[in-house]
Design a protein around this motif. Sequence first.
Motif, short mmCIF file in Angstrom:
data_model
loop_
_atom_site.label_atom_id
_atom_site.label_comp_id
_atom_site.label_asym_id
_atom_site.label_seq_id
_atom_site.Cartn_x
_atom_site.Cartn_y
_atom_site.Cartn_z
N SER A 38 0.89 -1.11 -0.09
CA SER A 38 -0.05 0.19 -0.09
C SER A 38 0.91 1.07 0.14
N GLU A 39 1.92 1.19 0.89
CA GLU A 39 2.79 2.37 0.84
C GLU A 39 3.41 2.60 -0.33
N ASN A 40 3.97 1.41 -0.92
CA ASN A 40 4.83 1.53 -2.08
C ASN A 40 3.91 2.05 -3.26
N VAL A 41 2.69 1.48 -3.54
CA VAL A 41 1.82 1.99 -4.59
C VAL A 41 1.78 3.42 -4.31
N GLU A 42 1.19 3.90 -3.04
CA GLU A 42 0.96 5.26 -2.86
C GLU A 42 2.11 6.26 -2.97
N GLY A 43 3.22 5.55 -3.10
CA GLY A 43 4.58 6.66 -3.48
C GLY A 43 4.48 6.60 -5.08
N LEU A 44 3.90 5.72 -5.67
CA LEU A 44 4.06 5.45 -7.05
C LEU A 44 3.03 6.31 -7.93
N LEU A 45 1.70 6.11 -7.31
CA LEU A 45 0.68 6.48 -7.74
C LEU A 45 0.88 7.88 -8.44
N PRO A 46 1.19 9.14 -7.85
CA PRO A 46 1.45 10.34 -8.33
C PRO A 46 2.36 10.58 -9.65
N ARG A 47 3.29 9.46 -9.86
CA ARG A 47 4.13 9.56 -10.95
C ARG A 47 3.70 8.64 -12.11
N LEU A 48 2.45 7.72 -11.90
CA LEU A 48 2.09 7.28 -13.31
C LEU A 48 1.82 7.90 -14.42
N GLU A 49 1.30 8.94 -14.43
CA GLU A 49 1.05 9.78 -15.67
C GLU A 49 2.16 10.29 -16.13
N GLU A 50 2.97 10.57 -15.30
CA GLU A 50 4.59 11.00 -15.99
C GLU A 50 5.21 9.87 -16.53
N LEU A 51 5.18 8.55 -16.13
CA LEU A 51 5.81 7.52 -16.47
C LEU A 51 5.22 7.08 -17.85
N HIS A 52 3.74 7.36 -17.97
CA HIS A 52 3.08 7.05 -19.19
C HIS A 52 3.43 8.13 -20.32
N ALA A 53 3.66 9.53 -19.91
CA ALA A 53 4.11 10.47 -20.95
C ALA A 53 5.50 10.07 -21.41
N LEU A 54 6.20 9.49 -20.64
CA LEU A 54 7.58 8.99 -21.14
C LEU A 54 7.53 7.69 -21.89
N GLY A 55 6.43 6.99 -22.25
CA GLY A 55 6.23 6.06 -23.24
C GLY A 55 6.43 4.73 -22.34
N ILE A 56 6.28 4.80 -21.13
CA ILE A 56 6.74 3.65 -20.21
C ILE A 56 5.16 2.85 -19.86
N ARG A 57 5.33 1.52 -20.19
CA ARG A 57 4.09 0.75 -19.73
C ARG A 57 4.31 0.33 -18.38
N THR A 58 3.47 0.51 -17.39
CA THR A 58 3.60 0.35 -16.03
C THR A 58 2.59 -0.99 -15.46
N ALA A 59 3.51 -2.03 -14.94
CA ALA A 59 2.75 -2.97 -14.49
C ALA A 59 2.98 -3.57 -13.28
N LEU A 60 2.24 -3.83 -12.19
CA LEU A 60 2.30 -4.23 -11.02
C LEU A 60 2.15 -5.82 -10.87
N VAL A 61 2.92 -6.44 -10.47
CA VAL A 61 2.82 -7.77 -10.43
C VAL A 61 2.78 -8.46 -8.86
N GLY A 62 1.75 -9.03 -8.49
CA GLY A 62 1.55 -9.54 -7.19
C GLY A 62 1.68 -11.06 -7.25
N ASN A 63 1.32 -11.77 -6.29
CA ASN A 63 1.64 -13.28 -6.16
C ASN A 63 0.39 -13.90 -5.56
N GLY A 64 -0.51 -13.10 -5.32
CA GLY A 64 -1.70 -13.52 -4.63
C GLY A 64 -2.94 -13.94 -5.56
N PRO A 65 -4.08 -14.47 -5.33
CA PRO A 65 -5.45 -14.92 -6.05
C PRO A 65 -5.85 -13.69 -6.97
N ARG A 66 -5.88 -14.05 -8.56
CA ARG A 66 -6.09 -13.41 -9.30
C ARG A 66 -7.65 -12.50 -8.90
#
Length: 181
Positions: A38-66
């Motif tokens: 939760s802490e990790n994603v909260e830190g990343l959340l405000p930067r997702l649009e910026e990463l997208h604008a740089l042409g980066i595809r962002t994916a989060l990969v967990g290990n729990g049930p789909r």
Amino acid sequence: ASCRLLDSEGSETALESLWTEQPALVVFIRHFSCIACSENVEGLLPRLEELHALGIRTALVGNGPRLSINGFMESRRLLHQPVEVYTDPTLEVHRLAGLHRSVFRSWGPRAGWEALRALLAGHVQTGFDGDSQQQGGALLIDTSGEIAYRHQNRSLGDHAPANDLVAAALTLYARRNPEAG
């Protein structure tokens, strides 16, 4: 790279398909109910649009049930963000990425302090939707398959800083687009 990931519907995606058309930032989280994730994603959340604008595809990969993916996306405010969420309940992709898996890294003294820090910042542990011993990390991968940035979480709350991820994405963007200056 040929490992299979599952989306919330159970459809399979080859890991390598994430970076065939554009560079990809793959952020490995521990499990879908994790206080540190939760802490990790909260830190990343405000930067997702910026990463997208740089042409980066962002994916989060967990290990729990789909079936936990949609609730995770909703609770972490990811539903309308430029990010995809997958899982690998087998932990194969985490293992091949060289990510740590350890009781001590999840429950040792350092992890305790990091969990307390996250708790004081308003994050909560809501259960165990996956393997709680698995640590996360981050990979920024170019379309050639070259790893431009790598971070292996050493413990529960050791996340790749969002500023470092964006800086690595900027460097990759500049290398791929020299005419942009």
